[in-house]
Motif scaffolding. Structure first.
Motif, short mmCIF file in Angstrom:
data_model
loop_
_atom_site.label_atom_id
_atom_site.label_comp_id
_atom_site.label_asym_id
_atom_site.label_seq_id
_atom_site.Cartn_x
_atom_site.Cartn_y
_atom_site.Cartn_z
N ASN A 48 0.81 -1.22 0.00
CA ASN A 48 0.00 0.00 0.00
C ASN A 48 0.84 1.27 0.00
N PHE A 49 2.14 1.12 -0.30
CA PHE A 49 3.00 2.29 -0.36
C PHE A 49 2.58 3.22 -1.49
N SER A 50 2.17 2.64 -2.61
CA SER A 50 1.71 3.44 -3.74
C SER A 50 0.50 2.78 -4.38
N TYR A 51 -0.28 3.59 -5.09
CA TYR A 51 -1.47 3.12 -5.76
C TYR A 51 -1.44 3.48 -7.24
N ILE A 52 -2.32 2.87 -7.99
CA ILE A 52 -2.57 3.27 -9.37
C ILE A 52 -4.07 3.54 -9.51
N ALA A 53 -4.42 4.46 -10.41
CA ALA A 53 -5.83 4.75 -10.71
C ALA A 53 -6.13 4.26 -12.11
N CYS A 54 -7.16 3.44 -12.25
CA CYS A 54 -7.54 2.88 -13.54
C CYS A 54 -8.99 3.26 -13.85
N VAL A 55 -9.20 3.78 -15.05
CA VAL A 55 -10.53 4.22 -15.46
C VAL A 55 -10.76 3.75 -16.88
N TYR A 56 -11.92 3.15 -17.10
CA TYR A 56 -12.25 2.86 -18.50
C TYR A 56 -13.62 3.42 -18.86
N VAL A 57 -13.71 3.80 -20.13
CA VAL A 57 -14.92 4.44 -20.66
C VAL A 57 -15.76 3.37 -21.35
N LYS A 58 -17.05 3.39 -21.05
CA LYS A 58 -17.95 2.40 -21.64
C LYS A 58 -19.14 3.09 -22.27
N ALA A 59 -19.48 2.67 -23.49
CA ALA A 59 -20.65 3.21 -24.19
C ALA A 59 -21.43 2.02 -24.74
N GLU A 60 -22.58 1.76 -24.16
CA GLU A 60 -23.37 0.62 -24.60
C GLU A 60 -24.85 0.88 -24.33
N GLY A 61 -25.66 0.60 -25.35
CA GLY A 61 -27.10 0.78 -25.20
C GLY A 61 -27.50 2.22 -24.92
N GLY A 62 -26.72 3.18 -25.44
CA GLY A 62 -27.03 4.58 -25.24
C GLY A 62 -26.61 5.12 -23.88
N ILE A 63 -26.00 4.28 -23.05
CA ILE A 63 -25.56 4.70 -21.72
C ILE A 63 -24.04 4.85 -21.70
N HIS A 64 -23.56 5.98 -21.27
CA HIS A 64 -22.13 6.24 -21.14
C HIS A 64 -21.75 6.18 -19.67
N SER A 65 -20.63 5.54 -19.39
CA SER A 65 -20.21 5.42 -17.99
C SER A 65 -18.70 5.39 -17.87
N LEU A 66 -18.22 5.75 -16.69
CA LEU A 66 -16.82 5.66 -16.33
C LEU A 66 -16.70 4.65 -15.18
N ILE A 67 -15.99 3.57 -15.44
CA ILE A 67 -15.77 2.55 -14.41
C ILE A 67 -14.35 2.73 -13.90
N TYR A 68 -14.17 2.79 -12.59
CA TYR A 68 -12.84 3.07 -12.06
C TYR A 68 -12.47 2.11 -10.94
N ALA A 69 -11.17 1.99 -10.74
CA ALA A 69 -10.63 1.23 -9.61
C ALA A 69 -9.31 1.85 -9.22
N VAL A 70 -9.06 1.91 -7.93
CA VAL A 70 -7.75 2.27 -7.40
C VAL A 70 -7.17 1.00 -6.81
N ALA A 71 -5.97 0.63 -7.25
CA ALA A 71 -5.36 -0.62 -6.80
C ALA A 71 -4.01 -0.35 -6.17
N ASN A 72 -3.60 -1.24 -5.27
CA ASN A 72 -2.27 -1.09 -4.66
C ASN A 72 -1.21 -1.67 -5.59
N SER A 73 0.02 -1.71 -5.12
CA SER A 73 1.13 -2.05 -6.00
C SER A 73 1.23 -3.53 -6.34
N VAL A 74 0.35 -4.36 -5.76
CA VAL A 74 0.29 -5.76 -6.19
C VAL A 74 -1.02 -6.05 -6.91
N GLY A 75 -1.74 -4.98 -7.28
CA GLY A 75 -2.92 -5.12 -8.11
C GLY A 75 -4.21 -5.39 -7.39
N ILE A 76 -4.24 -5.27 -6.07
CA ILE A 76 -5.48 -5.50 -5.31
C ILE A 76 -6.25 -4.19 -5.20
#
Length: 311
Positions: A48-76
């Motif tokens: 948990n010394f450092s994190y990464i922020a991951c965001v992906y954009v999704k467009a499906e069925g006329g709905i737009h969304s941003l799905i995100y996750a913050v993970a630690n340095s081993v990917g959890i």
């Protein structure tokens, strides 16, 4: 142990460990059990010394969304969520990234997944028109002064799916998505490596020569009776060019019972012994985020890796 693994002297390893202890990147635990001499010191990495922020954009069925996750340095993941919006553009992504960085002040890298093509840092094909021609990677990197990558959604999905399989030897696999109201796309792994192509155009299967206009292709993809032949045409093209072991189908246009029909249609062209396993990918969003987290973590280790990267 570290000295033997790295080839560095014991004194150098000790100095580096002391520096890492001071910064909190490494934590010292209890001494090793005595074994005839002075007990060895033991250390663990602070995930948990450092994190990464991951965001992906999704467009499906006329709905737009941003799905995100913050993970630690081993990917959890330590934080995640989904935001729906009528409009998703660079400002919306920037706002979410800024919010995540303010909330988690140890974020060292950002990963963005988009339903489109990124060439030389600029998004030039995308299902979301507001992101076309946007140099998103450079904008975010300049503003937040941390590592940023922007990657195609299908490359990330196939990479995440591949990692989950834990293959003992390198494989060639493909993930193909057929989503309502969007052109299809694919992610390709060849012998364990993502295949992007010369200009990162590989996988843009909607540009295959179907013998019809793109408007007609779009219309046929959204009708079940004409979807099956088009899907089979796509699969046979992939099989004849890269001969994958597995092709995973996903997207709202694909139903479980379609797989058998597509497979049989492919047999009109491809000898059965060369046909790959066709499966439906049940949880593509999980694979997408898995791939995005993995690629973002790898972006932090470019200068340290001594082996060739898979992606």
């Amino acid at each position: 142990m570290i000295s033997k693994e790295t080839g560095l002297s014991i004194a150098t390893c000790g100095n580096i460990l002391n520096e890492l202890l001071e910064t909190g990147e490494v934590i010292e635990t209890e001494l090793e059990a005595p074994n005839g001499g002075r007990p060895a010191r033991r250390f663990i990495y602070n995930a948990n010394f450092s994190y990464i922020a991951c965001v992906y954009v999704k467009a499906e069925g006329g709905i737009h969304s941003l799905i995100y996750a913050v993970a630690n340095s081993v990917g959890i993941p330590v934080d995640n969520g989904c935001i729906e919006a009528e409009l998703i553009d660079a400002a919306a992504i920037d706002h979410l990234i800024g919010t995540l960085i303010e909330k988690h002040n140890h974020i060292k890298a950002i990963g963005i997944g988009i339903p489109g093509l990124v060439h030389q840092g600029v998004i030039n094909v995308c299902d979301i028109k507001e992101l076309i021609h946007v140099p998103l990677e450079a904008q975010l990197k300049e503003k937040y002064e941390i590592e940023v990558i922007v990657e195609n959604d299908m490359n990330l999905t196939v990479y995440g799916f591949y990692k989950k399989q834990d293959y003992e030897v390198d494989k060639t696999i493909v993930v193909v998505t057929f989503t309502k109201d969007n052109f299809p796309g694919s992610g390709i792994m060849i012998d364990g490596h993502i295949h992007r192509g010369n200009t990162k155009f590989a996988g843009e299967i909607s540009f295959l020569p179907f013998g019809i206009s793109r408007d007609e292709q779009f219309m046929q993809l959204n009708h079940h009776d004409t979807f099956i032949p088009l899907a089979a045409h796509t699969i046979t093209s992939l099989v004849s060019v890269i001969n994958p072991e597995t092709i995973a189908l996903t997207g709202s246009q694909v139903e479980e019972e379609d797989v058998e029909h597509i497979y049989k249609k492919c047999l009109d062209v491809i000898p059965e012994e060369h046909m790959p396993q066709l499966i439906v990918l049940d949880h593509p969003d999980d694979d997408y985020m898995t791939g995005l987290i993995a690629v973002t973590l790898e972006s932090l280790t470019y200068n340290l890796q001594l082996v060739e990267k898979r992606w």
